[in-house]
Design a protein around this motif. Structure first.
Motif, PDB file in Angstrom:
ATOM      1  N   LYS A 194      43.516 -32.856  31.300  1.00 29.58           N
ATOM      2  CA  LYS A 194      43.311 -31.759  30.352  1.00 29.58           C
ATOM      3  C   LYS A 194      42.012 -31.003  30.647  1.00 29.58           C
ATOM      4  O   LYS A 194      41.964 -29.774  30.565  1.00 29.58           O
ATOM      5  N   SER A 195      40.965 -31.747  31.015  1.00 28.72           N
ATOM      6  CA  SER A 195      39.687 -31.095  31.314  1.00 28.72           C
ATOM      7  C   SER A 195      39.779 -30.278  32.607  1.00 28.72           C
ATOM      8  O   SER A 195      39.173 -29.202  32.717  1.00 28.72           O
ATOM      9  N   LEU A 196      40.533 -30.769  33.574  1.00 23.75           N
ATOM     10  CA  LEU A 196      40.715 -30.025  34.825  1.00 23.75           C
ATOM     11  C   LEU A 196      41.550 -28.766  34.599  1.00 23.75           C
ATOM     12  O   LEU A 196      41.244 -27.694  35.128  1.00 23.75           O
ATOM     13  N   LYS A 197      42.582 -28.882  33.792  1.00 19.95           N
ATOM     14  CA  LYS A 197      43.441 -27.728  33.523  1.00 19.95           C
ATOM     15  C   LYS A 197      42.678 -26.622  32.797  1.00 19.95           C
ATOM     16  O   LYS A 197      42.925 -25.423  33.018  1.00 19.95           O
ATOM     17  N   LYS A 198      41.734 -26.997  31.959  1.00 15.84           N
ATOM     18  CA  LYS A 198      40.931 -26.002  31.249  1.00 15.84           C
ATOM     19  C   LYS A 198      40.135 -25.113  32.211  1.00 15.84           C
ATOM     20  O   LYS A 198      39.792 -23.970  31.874  1.00 15.84           O
ATOM     21  N   LEU A 199      39.837 -25.632  33.404  1.00 14.56           N
ATOM     22  CA  LEU A 199      39.033 -24.877  34.365  1.00 14.56           C
ATOM     23  C   LEU A 199      39.763 -23.662  34.926  1.00 14.56           C
ATOM     24  O   LEU A 199      39.171 -22.851  35.644  1.00 14.56           O
ATOM     25  N   LYS A 200      41.028 -23.526  34.594  1.00 17.22           N
ATOM     26  CA  LYS A 200      41.752 -22.321  34.984  1.00 17.22           C
ATOM     27  C   LYS A 200      41.298 -21.122  34.156  1.00 17.22           C
ATOM     28  O   LYS A 200      41.593 -19.976  34.496  1.00 17.22           O
ATOM     29  N   ALA A 201      40.577 -21.381  33.084  1.00 15.09           N
ATOM     30  CA  ALA A 201      40.040 -20.320  32.228  1.00 15.09           C
ATOM     31  C   ALA A 201      38.543 -20.153  32.479  1.00 15.09           C
ATOM     32  O   ALA A 201      37.798 -21.131  32.569  1.00 15.09           O
ATOM     33  N   LEU A 205      31.911 -25.969  36.438  1.00 12.55           N
ATOM     34  CA  LEU A 205      32.824 -26.519  37.437  1.00 12.55           C
ATOM     35  C   LEU A 205      33.853 -25.460  37.805  1.00 12.55           C
ATOM     36  O   LEU A 205      34.112 -24.530  37.030  1.00 12.55           O
ATOM     37  N   PHE A 206      34.437 -25.575  39.000  1.00  7.69           N
ATOM     38  CA  PHE A 206      35.529 -24.681  39.378  1.00  7.69           C
ATOM     39  C   PHE A 206      36.482 -25.393  40.327  1.00  7.69           C
ATOM     40  O   PHE A 206      36.139 -26.434  40.915  1.00  7.69           O
ATOM     41  N   LEU A 207      37.674 -24.831  40.477  1.00  8.07           N
ATOM     42  CA  LEU A 207      38.711 -25.419  41.320  1.00  8.07           C
ATOM     43  C   LEU A 207      38.889 -24.627  42.606  1.00  8.07           C
ATOM     44  O   LEU A 207      38.809 -23.396  42.610  1.00  8.07           O
TER      45      LEU A 207
END
Length: 254
Positions: free
Chosen positions: A13-20, A29-31
């Motif tokens: 969930k925390s990783l998916k939030k980084l799409k915003a 952080l970024f992907l």
């Protein structure tokens, strides 16, 4: 290596939030997606693999002492921004930048809005040996997934700063930069005739509106890339590449 299959998993969930953007800024952080990022030396926060990813990709990640996880195909698809993903996404810490150590020749982008253009500019600036890019507020987020992808890894090498427009002008004047603006103005000169000083800031503008009048009025020189055919103008990323390589050629032949 943990295998995650539930969308309720806290890390997922925390990783998916980084799409915003707001969560990228909040968490710093970024992907970055693609196996190519495993070849760089930058140490990731987390390496994310898709279930069934190649053993070669997993082996490439062995040099990193960081958390590594495997996502089910369904969860990975929710995180991925690519149709034909290589099954690798890396989470990086965003850089904490300090304006104290700017290079003598820098790039300034005034409200560049397209993430693909920004990524290409980051890539071409890196290729031409420029290390610093200032983005005025209103520019696209440099950690947008499309920007990161278009940079082809150069996002890890370039120092990027966000400043208000007035603060940018004040900084450039205070630090003694010659402000060279690219603009379709009557008093613009061909870029091949621009005069470089010891410190220069090359400014490129928004895709539709160009550079703001505020910056144009305070620039020291305005330059233009001549158009010899019927094209109305050049893409901002292409124009940046032409001018930065001309500058690099001059610096190398001093």
């Amino acid at each position: 290596m943990d295998i995650i299959t539930s969308k309720d998993n806290e890390l997922f969930k925390s990783l998916k939030k980084l799409k915003a953007k707001k969560y990228r800024e909040l968490d710093k952080l970024f992907l970055a997606e693609g196996r190519k990022f495993l070849e760089f030396e930058e140490i990731p926060k987390v390496v994310i693999f898709k279930e069934g990813v190649s053993e070669e990709s997993i082996k490439l990640s062995e040099k990193f002492q960081c958390k590594k996880i495997i996502l089910s195909e369904k969860l990975f698809k929710e995180l991925s921004s690519q149709e034909n993903s290589q099954g690798v996404i890396i989470c990086y810490n965003s850089k904490e930048q300090k304006l104290d150590y700017l290079d003598k020749n820098i790039v300034v982008l005034n409200r560049v809005a397209d993430p693909g253009n920004l990524g290409t500019i980051i890539r071409v600036a890196d290729a031409a040996g420029f290390k610093d890019i200032i983005l005025t507020k209103g520019s696209v987020d440099c950690y947008n997934e499309k920007t990161v992808r278009s940079s082809m890894g150069s996002i890890l090498s370039i120092n990027i700063y966000y400043l208000e427009e007035e603060d940018t002008i004040h900084l450039l004047k205070e630090k003694g930069y010659k402000i060279i603006a690219t603009a379709l103005e009557k008093d613009s000169i061909p870029y091949t005739k621009m005069r470089l000083e010891e410190k220069n800031a090359f400014i490129f503008g928004n895709e539709g509106d160009g550079i703001s009048q505020n910056i144009l009025l305070k620039s020291d020189e305005k330059v233009i890339i001549p158009i010899y055919g019927s094209a109305e103008s050049l893409n901002v990323a292409m124009a940046t590449g032409i001018i930065l390589y001309d500058v690099r050629n001059r610096l190398d032949n001093k």
